[in-house]
Design an enzyme around this catalytic site. Structure first.
Site, PDB file in Angstrom:
ATOM      1  N   GLU A   5      -3.383   3.064  -7.549  1.00 26.75           N
ATOM      2  CA  GLU A   5      -3.821   4.200  -6.729  1.00 26.75           C
ATOM      3  C   GLU A   5      -2.770   5.306  -6.792  1.00 26.75           C
ATOM      4  OE1 GLU A   5      -6.430   2.513  -3.155  1.00 26.75           O
ATOM      5  OE2 GLU A   5      -4.327   2.716  -2.615  1.00 26.75           O
TER       6      GLU A   5
ATOM      7  N   HIS B 261       0.852  -1.189   0.000  1.00 29.30           N
ATOM      8  CA  HIS B 261       0.000   0.000   0.000  1.00 29.30           C
ATOM      9  C   HIS B 261       0.889   1.241   0.000  1.00 29.30           C
ATOM     10  CE1 HIS B 261      -2.879   3.060   1.198  1.00 29.30           C
ATOM     11  NE2 HIS B 261      -3.793   2.250   0.707  1.00 29.30           N
TER      12      HIS B 261
HETATM   13  O1  G3P Z   1      -6.502   1.751   0.281  1.00 29.57           O
HETATM   14  C1  G3P Z   1      -7.406   2.647  -0.264  1.00 29.57           C
HETATM   15  C2  G3P Z   1      -6.864   4.005  -0.325  1.00 29.57           C
HETATM   16  O2  G3P Z   1      -5.539   4.191  -0.379  1.00 29.57           O
HETATM   17  C3  G3P Z   1      -7.689   4.984  -1.049  1.00 29.57           C
HETATM   18  O3  G3P Z   1      -8.058   5.844  -0.047  1.00 29.57           O
HETATM   19  O4  G3P Z   1      -9.450   7.476   1.059  1.00 29.57           O
HETATM   20  O5  G3P Z   1      -8.789   7.802  -1.314  1.00 29.57           O
HETATM   21  O6  G3P Z   1     -10.442   6.055  -0.726  1.00 29.57           O
HETATM   22  P1  G3P Z   1      -9.264   6.854  -0.279  1.00 29.57           P
END
Ligand code: G3P
Length: 223
Positions: A141, A93
């Site tokens: 992400e 992560h």
């Molecule tokens: O693990 C999920 C994360 O990193 C995304 O976070 O708060 O943008 O949905 P968020």
């Protein structure tokens, strides 16, 4: 885990700690049932075993360490996670980065223990490198969008589309998720339209005024 899926990462949010974490997990289970949606949770590590015992939806660890079970005080041996009955683990992560060589070892250790793996990635190059290692899923992400209100699917749909295309070409067995800023059913819908098998999210649920309403709304993007 069943796809399409919404993976809810509890991170270290206070709203997802202790009793509140337990309530949130139960909400995730209720929404999964009421909306017939596949919802997976990644609760805080201290609660892993309790969550597995409490809810009837897949529970993932947020992380595992490449340590040998035994003399590894304070670390998270994969065997310990498997022993809780957890279904899988996140790896790499953005808030807990690993080296590629460690990701490789951990994917294999997890797989030997029947733990599914979701490897988080920050860009296309890392996504491709991680897909080559053969996890069950990668989750792209962009770090700058994490925790914000603009979803990856609207801020950078091309990165999602290209991740799906690149991963398919390299290793079609690896499913692609996307995350960062995912807050609405429209974001979820768009993620699926871009070719992913689901979303990884946190603040859209953990920080919501009404987490059940928020998750119901998100789930409607799948159904
Ligand atoms: O693990 C999920 C994360 O990193 C995304 O976070 O708060 O943008 O949905 P968020």
């Amino acid at each position: 885990m069943r796809t399409p899926v919404i993976v809810v990462n509890f991170k270290g949010y206070l709203e997802a700690s202790g009793e509140q974490g337990l309530s949130l997990a139960k909400i995730c289970e209720v929404v999964a049932m009421e909306s017939s949606t596949s919802i997976v949770i990644a609760p805080q590590m201290v609660d892993l075993s309790l969550m597995v015992k409490t809810v009837n939806i897949p529970v993932f660890a947020q992380h595992i360490d490449d340590v040998k079970a035994g003399s590894c005080t304070g670390h998270i041996p994969p065997e310990g996670v498997a022993a809780t009955g957890a279904s899988g683990t996140l790896l790499n992560h953005s808030e807990h980065r690993l080296k590629l060589a460690d990701i490789d070892v951990l994917i294999h250790r997890a797989s030997a223990l029947n733990l599914e793996t979701i490897v988080c990635t920050n860009n296309l190059a890392v996504t491709k490198a991680c897909a080559e290692l053969g996890p069950d899923y990668v989750a792209i992400e962009p770090p700058e969008l994490i925790g914000g209100d603009i979803s990856i699917t609207s801020a950078d749909p091309d990165i999602v589309k290209n991740a799906v295309k690149d991963v398919k070409a390299l290793n079609p067995d690896v499913g692609v998720l996307c995350g960062a800023g995912v807050k609405t059913s429209e974001d979820v819908k768009m993620a699926l339209e871009l070719g992913t098998v689901g979303v990884l999210l946190a603040s859209g649920v953990t920080k919501a005024k009404d987490p059940k309403d928020a998750l119901m709304e998100l789930a409607s993007g799948i159904n």
